[in-house]
Design a protein around this motif. Structure first.
Motif, mmCIF file in Angstrom:
data_model
loop_
_atom_site.group_PDB
_atom_site.id
_atom_site.type_symbol
_atom_site.label_atom_id
_atom_site.label_comp_id
_atom_site.label_asym_id
_atom_site.label_seq_id
_atom_site.Cartn_x
_atom_site.Cartn_y
_atom_site.Cartn_z
ATOM 1 N N PHE A 12 0.837 -1.201 0.000
ATOM 2 C CA PHE A 12 0.000 0.000 0.000
ATOM 3 C C PHE A 12 0.878 1.261 0.000
ATOM 4 O O PHE A 12 0.552 2.260 -0.638
ATOM 5 N N TYR A 13 2.003 1.186 0.709
ATOM 6 C CA TYR A 13 2.988 2.281 0.725
ATOM 7 C C TYR A 13 3.473 2.576 -0.699
ATOM 8 O O TYR A 13 3.545 3.737 -1.115
ATOM 9 N N GLU A 14 3.776 1.510 -1.455
ATOM 10 C CA GLU A 14 4.239 1.689 -2.837
ATOM 11 C C GLU A 14 3.134 2.277 -3.708
ATOM 12 O O GLU A 14 3.383 3.127 -4.572
ATOM 13 N N GLN A 15 1.874 1.819 -3.505
ATOM 14 C CA GLN A 15 0.744 2.366 -4.262
ATOM 15 C C GLN A 15 0.593 3.870 -4.012
ATOM 16 O O GLN A 15 0.384 4.655 -4.951
ATOM 17 N N ILE A 16 0.710 4.254 -2.749
ATOM 18 C CA ILE A 16 0.569 5.667 -2.398
ATOM 19 C C ILE A 16 1.692 6.489 -3.023
ATOM 20 O O ILE A 16 1.453 7.560 -3.597
ATOM 21 N N LYS A 17 2.928 5.980 -2.946
ATOM 22 C CA LYS A 17 4.062 6.714 -3.521
ATOM 23 C C LYS A 17 3.910 6.856 -5.032
ATOM 24 O O LYS A 17 4.184 7.920 -5.602
ATOM 25 N N ASN A 18 3.472 5.783 -5.698
ATOM 26 C CA ASN A 18 3.290 5.840 -7.154
ATOM 27 C C ASN A 18 2.223 6.868 -7.531
ATOM 28 O O ASN A 18 2.376 7.623 -8.493
ATOM 29 N N PHE A 19 1.134 6.902 -6.761
ATOM 30 C CA PHE A 19 0.063 7.867 -7.019
ATOM 31 C C PHE A 19 0.566 9.294 -6.824
ATOM 32 O O PHE A 19 0.341 10.173 -7.664
ATOM 33 N N LEU A 20 1.266 9.519 -5.720
ATOM 34 C CA LEU A 20 1.754 10.870 -5.434
ATOM 35 C C LEU A 20 2.810 11.303 -6.442
ATOM 36 O O LEU A 20 2.857 12.477 -6.832
ATOM 37 N N ASN A 21 3.672 10.388 -6.857
ATOM 38 C CA ASN A 21 4.681 10.716 -7.873
ATOM 39 C C ASN A 21 4.032 11.235 -9.152
ATOM 40 O O ASN A 21 4.544 12.128 -9.820
ATOM 41 N N LYS A 22 2.868 10.660 -9.472
ATOM 42 C CA LYS A 22 2.183 11.011 -10.709
ATOM 43 C C LYS A 22 1.373 12.300 -10.579
ATOM 44 O O LYS A 22 1.389 13.147 -11.483
ATOM 45 N N PHE A 23 0.674 12.462 -9.455
ATOM 46 C CA PHE A 23 -0.272 13.572 -9.334
ATOM 47 C C PHE A 23 0.165 14.683 -8.373
ATOM 48 O O PHE A 23 -0.090 15.855 -8.624
ATOM 49 N N PHE A 24 0.793 14.323 -7.248
ATOM 50 C CA PHE A 24 1.206 15.325 -6.264
ATOM 51 C C PHE A 24 2.651 15.058 -5.839
ATOM 52 O O PHE A 24 2.916 14.700 -4.688
#
Length: 485
Positions: A235-247
């Motif tokens: 879940f940590y990796e999912q959050i980081k990937n999302f933030l890298n893309k959008f925020f």
């Protein structure tokens, strides 16, 4: 400094905002009970009711949603009342069978369907895009006039012609380039939504709101938050990937917690639902407040309790009411209590004391992101207020009507009890390897366990043990026991 703690399991995600050593906001999301607020649907108008200036629309869910006249963009017949307020004649705009884009603004509660609006909003971290508006709004929490003027001028300079935007509190620290990047993302996102909507027939889900963890990061993160701590590697990796893309500016704040102890416990926070939702809350002075959720409103009563002050009665009452005002603001935020709230303060004869209590409540609510409105204390010592209610309160998530007392009281829901059992197993973890674990439960739990048996099976594989269920009709629904063999 503040921290955002995120605890993830496949069956439940818990998010807590910590200020100092205190839990001030707590959110829970379960895949089986995921909310609808923020979702965008292509809906079909089922019925228009001119008498109440409203319509019922089909979202493809079990119940039709409710669209009130004030929640529709004026694209038809419009009048103005004597005070200059626009009146939209909804029956002149909508027809039965018509397909429209709507967004859920309030969850279905009880027997009521969701409330929807055609005034769509697409929130980012710094900005909210209003596709159908030509307007610039600024968060009321930005109260520095220089900041407000600077942000308005900056946004007006970079926004496309005839577009609508709201500047969020987090934008105070943003540069013009930050706003440009997010603006471009939101405009492209809106284009994708329109293109998808054109390809499908109503009713259909066009956009699903972010999960509770990503939503909390987007909406709650501010310069006071020093870390976003996640306890699950995937879940940590999912959050980081999302933030890298959008925020991408938020990515450095994300940390992985790898301890074996529960993440909240490790940070000095005890998640005891019974205590969090306790009917009676004691104040440091010895007074207490009683919180009673009712069907139409929430009643809060302030009492002197064990207070043994030596000052005159009026000073004693004033001190307790001041302390209660701060505690009530905290409890409303923590429990996510919305709608009409009635507070019965202890009677005060001094008008100045009454005003100071109201001001204390207002000041304590400044950190609360939910919109609220407060009336002065009445001659009977009653204060009436409203607090924005978009999603379910903690009461609605963790409790269900008790079958043993026909609704006179509350017990934990079957799903909550099952998830407690799963958490107990996770805590026992290494100690039950290669063993048999018999779980003695009330038979009424069997159905929910059967529906979500994969979570128990996953734990069996993870900790290498065998689980069996033993029904016991003598157990109350909330009672269970483990027998390790």
């Amino acid at each position: 400094m503040e921290k955002l703690l995120i605890s993830y399991t496949p069956f439940e995600t818990r998010v807590g905002l910590i200020e100092g050593n205190q839990l001030v906001e707590f959110y829970v999301e379960r895949p089986s009970e995921k909310g609808l607020v923020g979702n965008i649907y292509k809906a079909k108008v089922v019925r228009v009711v001119p008498g109440i200036n409203s319509a019922f629309v089909d979202l493809g869910l079990s119940r039709t949603a409710f669209l009130f006249g004030d929640d529709i963009m004026p694209s038809g017949e419009v009048d103005w009342d004597k005070e200059g307020i626009m009146i939209t004649h909804l029956h002149e705009i909508l027809k039965e069978g018509q397909e429209i884009l709507v967004q859920v603004i309030k969850e279905p509660i009880g027997n009521k369907g969701a409330r929807v609006s055609t005034n769509l909003t697409l929130p980012g971290h710094y900005l909210v895009y209003l596709p159908y508006m030509n307007h610039i709004g600024i968060s009321r929490k930005i109260n520095n006039e220089k900041d407000r003027k600077r942000l308005r001028e900056m946004l007006d300079k970079i926004r496309p012609l005839n577009t609508g935007w709201i500047i969020r509190t987090a934008a105070v620290e943003a540069s013009e380039e930050d706003l440009k990047i997010e603006m471009e993302f939101l405009l492209n996102f809106w284009q994708e939504i329109k293109e998808k909507a054109e390809k499908v027939k109503a009713p259909a889900l066009i956009y699903e709101e972010l999960n509770i963890a990503l939503r909390a990061i987007r909406d709650l993160f501010n310069k006071q938050i020093s870390a976003i701590i996640v306890d699950n590697k995937e879940f940590y990796e999912q959050i980081k990937n999302f933030l890298n893309k959008f925020f991408p500016h938020l990515t450095p704040y994300v940390e992985l917690y790898e301890g074996h102890e529960d993440i909240f416990t490790a940070h000095g926070i005890q998640i005891d639902i019974k205590k969090i939702l306790s009917r009676k809350v004691w104040l440091k002075s010895g007074g207490f407040i009683v919180i009673e959720p009712c069907e139409a409103f929430t009643a809060i009563d302030v009492n002197t309790g064990r207070y043994t002050g030596t000052k005159e009665l009026e000073e004693t009452v004033f001190k307790i009411n001041l302390e209660a005002a701060e505690e009530i603001a905290y409890q409303l935020r923590l429990r996510n209590i919305g709608g009409l709230i009635i507070i019965d303060f202890i009677d005060m004869e001094n008008p100045e004391h009454q005003e100071l209590v109201v001001q204390t409540l207002k000041e304590a609510l400044k950190k609360d992101k939910a919109k609220h409105s407060i009336l002065p204390i009445s001659p009977f010592g009653i204060l009436q207020m409203t607090r924005e209610r978009k999603r379910e309160s903690l009461y609605q998530i963790f409790y269900e009507t008790c079958p043993y007392c026909s609704g006179e009281g509350k017990i934990k829901s079957k799903r909550t009890i099952y998830y407690e059992i799963l958490r107990r197993i996770m805590k026992m973890g290494p100690h039950i390897k290669n063993k048999k674990v018999e779980i003695e439960i009330n038979p009424e739990l069997s159905e929910i366990i059967g529906e979500e048996i994969q979570y128990l099976e996953d734990l069996e594989k993870k900790y290498n043990f065998t689980a069996t269920l033993k029904p016991n009709k003598e157990f109350p629904i909330w009672e269970y026991k483990f027998h390790i063999m």
